[in-house]
Design an enzyme around this catalytic site. Structure first.
Site, mmCIF file in Angstrom:
data_model
loop_
_atom_site.group_PDB
_atom_site.id
_atom_site.type_symbol
_atom_site.label_atom_id
_atom_site.label_comp_id
_atom_site.label_asym_id
_atom_site.label_seq_id
_atom_site.Cartn_x
_atom_site.Cartn_y
_atom_site.Cartn_z
ATOM 1 N N LYS A 38 -52.972 63.013 45.381
ATOM 2 C CA LYS A 38 -53.136 64.246 44.608
ATOM 3 C C LYS A 38 -53.880 63.972 43.299
ATOM 4 C CE LYS A 38 -48.506 63.582 42.655
ATOM 5 N NZ LYS A 38 -47.073 63.842 42.885
ATOM 6 N N ARG A 134 -36.480 71.028 41.343
ATOM 7 C CA ARG A 134 -37.868 71.482 41.182
ATOM 8 C C ARG A 134 -38.203 72.469 42.299
ATOM 9 N NH1 ARG A 134 -42.680 67.081 40.500
ATOM 10 N NH2 ARG A 134 -42.282 66.686 42.718
ATOM 11 N N HIS A 165 -37.138 64.596 46.726
ATOM 12 C CA HIS A 165 -37.820 63.790 45.714
ATOM 13 C C HIS A 165 -36.808 63.221 44.729
ATOM 14 C CE1 HIS A 165 -41.296 62.326 43.673
ATOM 15 N NE2 HIS A 165 -41.196 63.105 42.624
ATOM 16 N N ARG A 224 -43.682 57.695 50.167
ATOM 17 C CA ARG A 224 -44.813 58.394 49.556
ATOM 18 C C ARG A 224 -45.295 57.571 48.371
ATOM 19 N NH1 ARG A 224 -40.747 62.474 50.055
ATOM 20 N NH2 ARG A 224 -40.547 62.412 47.791
ATOM 21 N N TYR A 268 -63.265 61.928 10.738
ATOM 22 C CA TYR A 268 -62.688 63.199 10.283
ATOM 23 C C TYR A 268 -61.407 62.988 9.486
ATOM 24 C CZ TYR A 268 -65.743 65.721 13.568
ATOM 25 O OH TYR A 268 -66.809 66.247 14.239
ATOM 26 N N CYS A 315 -62.993 61.084 17.776
ATOM 27 C CA CYS A 315 -63.698 62.372 17.795
ATOM 28 C C CYS A 315 -63.845 62.838 19.251
ATOM 29 C CB CYS A 315 -65.081 62.248 17.164
ATOM 30 S SG CYS A 315 -65.115 61.407 15.575
ATOM 31 N N MET A 316 -64.534 63.947 19.446
ATOM 32 C CA MET A 316 -64.677 64.493 20.795
ATOM 33 C C MET A 316 -65.425 63.528 21.719
ATOM 34 S SD MET A 316 -66.366 68.092 22.048
ATOM 35 C CE MET A 316 -65.325 69.129 21.046
ATOM 36 N N ASP A 317 -66.481 62.905 21.204
ATOM 37 C CA ASP A 317 -67.339 62.070 22.060
ATOM 38 C C ASP A 317 -67.585 60.666 21.510
ATOM 39 O OD1 ASP A 317 -67.990 64.640 23.466
ATOM 40 O OD2 ASP A 317 -69.010 64.999 21.557
HETATM 41 C C1 LIG Z 1 -46.298 62.702 43.033
HETATM 42 C C2 LIG Z 1 -45.246 62.608 44.054
HETATM 43 C C3 LIG Z 1 -44.987 61.393 44.689
HETATM 44 C C4 LIG Z 1 -45.592 60.086 44.240
HETATM 45 O O1 LIG Z 1 -44.905 59.629 43.097
HETATM 46 P P1 LIG Z 1 -45.198 58.162 42.520
HETATM 47 O O2 LIG Z 1 -44.205 58.000 41.437
HETATM 48 O O3 LIG Z 1 -46.593 58.196 42.000
HETATM 49 O O4 LIG Z 1 -45.042 57.236 43.656
HETATM 50 C C5 LIG Z 1 -44.105 61.384 45.745
HETATM 51 N N1 LIG Z 1 -43.488 62.513 46.141
HETATM 52 C C6 LIG Z 1 -43.683 63.699 45.527
HETATM 53 C C7 LIG Z 1 -42.947 64.902 46.018
HETATM 54 C C8 LIG Z 1 -44.552 63.788 44.457
HETATM 55 O O5 LIG Z 1 -44.724 64.956 43.841
#
Ligand SMILES: *Cc1c(COP(=O)(O)O)cnc(C)c1O
Length: 374
Positions: A38, A134, A165, A224, A268, A315-317
């Site tokens: 992601k 969540r 999770h 995951r 700045y 700064c920005m850049d």
């Molecule tokens: C982002 C996410 C992960 C991965 O988490 P890490 O800490 O980067 O391994 C796994 N499961 C869910 C539901 C997530 O949102």
């Protein structure tokens, strides 16, 4: 290479491969990897990394945040399972099915909305809330299993798996371990109730990076894997069984070098005033690149192998740093903003955040380029 060297990030696929290979060794037999890609691979550029995962590492499971990212993966030729971990408005149910994506299903009312909008079957993994609070079905394990059974019985909905999770698998306190084990117990109780009710699940997954690394949630069909794949820590305060290799090196260029007298104000707001005659370099990166302004007067860059302290506000850049000890520095030299040692976890510690936020915050104007294609 086809990019302009002003501020860029180098991506090392051999580090990805190393992290994945070492991580796999920590998983029990029967647990496969779901690669969490992601947010453009946590800011590392999914187009560089995801095809490598499929073609070179044999990846079959991917997780993304939204439908846009899932469709992007299909466009890259990804053929494996793609799970959307977040929410998709029900009106997009036909698109979810068209691209053969799996949607996280938050609860029964959402399953019904998806069902109403579907043109064909929508594959889902039911989210089970075991303590993250969540998304996911809520209540006692019995209530959760009952709700998931109703989701499974919803027309046009194929409940292929369930997941939950961990909120604290990277925590260092005993209470964190206890909470994590409580989550796992709750989750497998829901799974067992479903199985006893005759509902067949291809997957029941619970491990994130930390869960897999520290052995929580044994029995999960998938781990995951996110942050550790990119070579960073879930929490740097908790050692990992192996030292992951940061995948990204972030660079910019020295644009100008000059001597300033004692008492000279820099950048700045004049938050830095030199207390001696010193040599300053200006660097071609700023907060518009995602380099945190919170590193003003705090961060360092590496030039010619030496760490140089930032002087004044970012700064920005552009920003300035102290290069008094670098006799040979000249404009056009490379400046390293982040490397394997001075990595995103290090920048995060200085700015009160986590490595995840640093790499995700590197802006799209910073080209990501491959430096190793194994
Ligand atoms: C982002 C996410 C992960 C991965 O988490 P890490 O800490 O980067 O391994 C796994 N499961 C869910 C539901 C997530 O949102």
């Amino acid at each position: 290479m086809d990019y302009i060297k002003r501020c860029w990030a180098e991506i090392d696929l051999s580090a990805v491969e190393y992290n994945v290979t070492e991580y796999k060794k920590l998983l029990p037999a029967g647990t496969e990897l779901m690669y969490v890609v992601k947010a453009a691979c946590y800011g590392h550029d999914d187009s560089l990394i995801v095809p490598f995962l499929q073609e070179k590492l044999g990846a079959e499971y991917f997780a993304v945040a939204d439908l846009d990212e899932a469709i992007r993966l299909r466009g890259m030729g990804i053929s494996g399972d793609i799970l959307i971990l977040g929410y998709t408005l029900p009106e997009y149910a036909p698109l979810i099915a068209k691209h053969n994506v799996i949607q996280a299903c938050t609860d029964l009312s959402y399953a019904r909305e998806l069902s109403k909008n579907a043109e064909g079957t929508v594959r889902v993994h039911g989210a089970v809330d075991t303590g993250m609070t969540r998304i996911g079905v809520h209540g006692t394990a019995e209530e959760q299993a009952a709700e998931l059974s109703e989701i499974a019985a919803t027309p046009n909905i194929a409940l292929e798996g369930i997941f939950t999770h961990f909120s604290s698998a990277d925590g260092t306190a005993q209470a964190d371990d206890d909470y994590t084990n409580m989550q796992a117990e709750r989750f497998f109780r829901v799974r067992d109730l479903l199985t006893a009710g005759g509902i067949e699940l291809k997957h029941a997954h619970i491990k994130n990076s930390a869960g897999g690394a520290y052995g929580f949630g044994e029995g999960s069909t998938l781990a995951r894997l996110g942050i550790i794949m990119y070579g960073l820590y879930p929490d740097p305060a908790k050692p990992l069984p192996f030292e992951p290799k940061p995948v990204m090196t972030w660079k910019a260029v020295v644009s100008q070098v000059k001597w300033i007298d004692a008492g000279t104000a820099v950048s700045y707001g004049r938050t830095f005033v030199s207390d001696r005659r010193m040599k300053l370099a200006t660097i071609t990166a700023g907060y518009a690149d995602g380099y945190p302004r919170a590193l003003s007067n705090k961060g360092e860059v590496i030039i010619g192998g030496k760490r140089c302290r930032i002087c004044g506000r970012v700064c920005m850049d552009q920003f300035m740093c102290d290069v008094t000890d670098l006799p040979d520095i000249r404009s056009g030299d490379e400046a390293i903003l982040m490397d394997a040692e001075m990595n995103a976890d290090h920048l995060a510690a200085l700015t009160g955040t986590i490595g995840y936020e640093i790499t995700c915050g590197i802006s799209p104007r910073v080209p990501r380029v491959l430096i190793h294609n194994s």
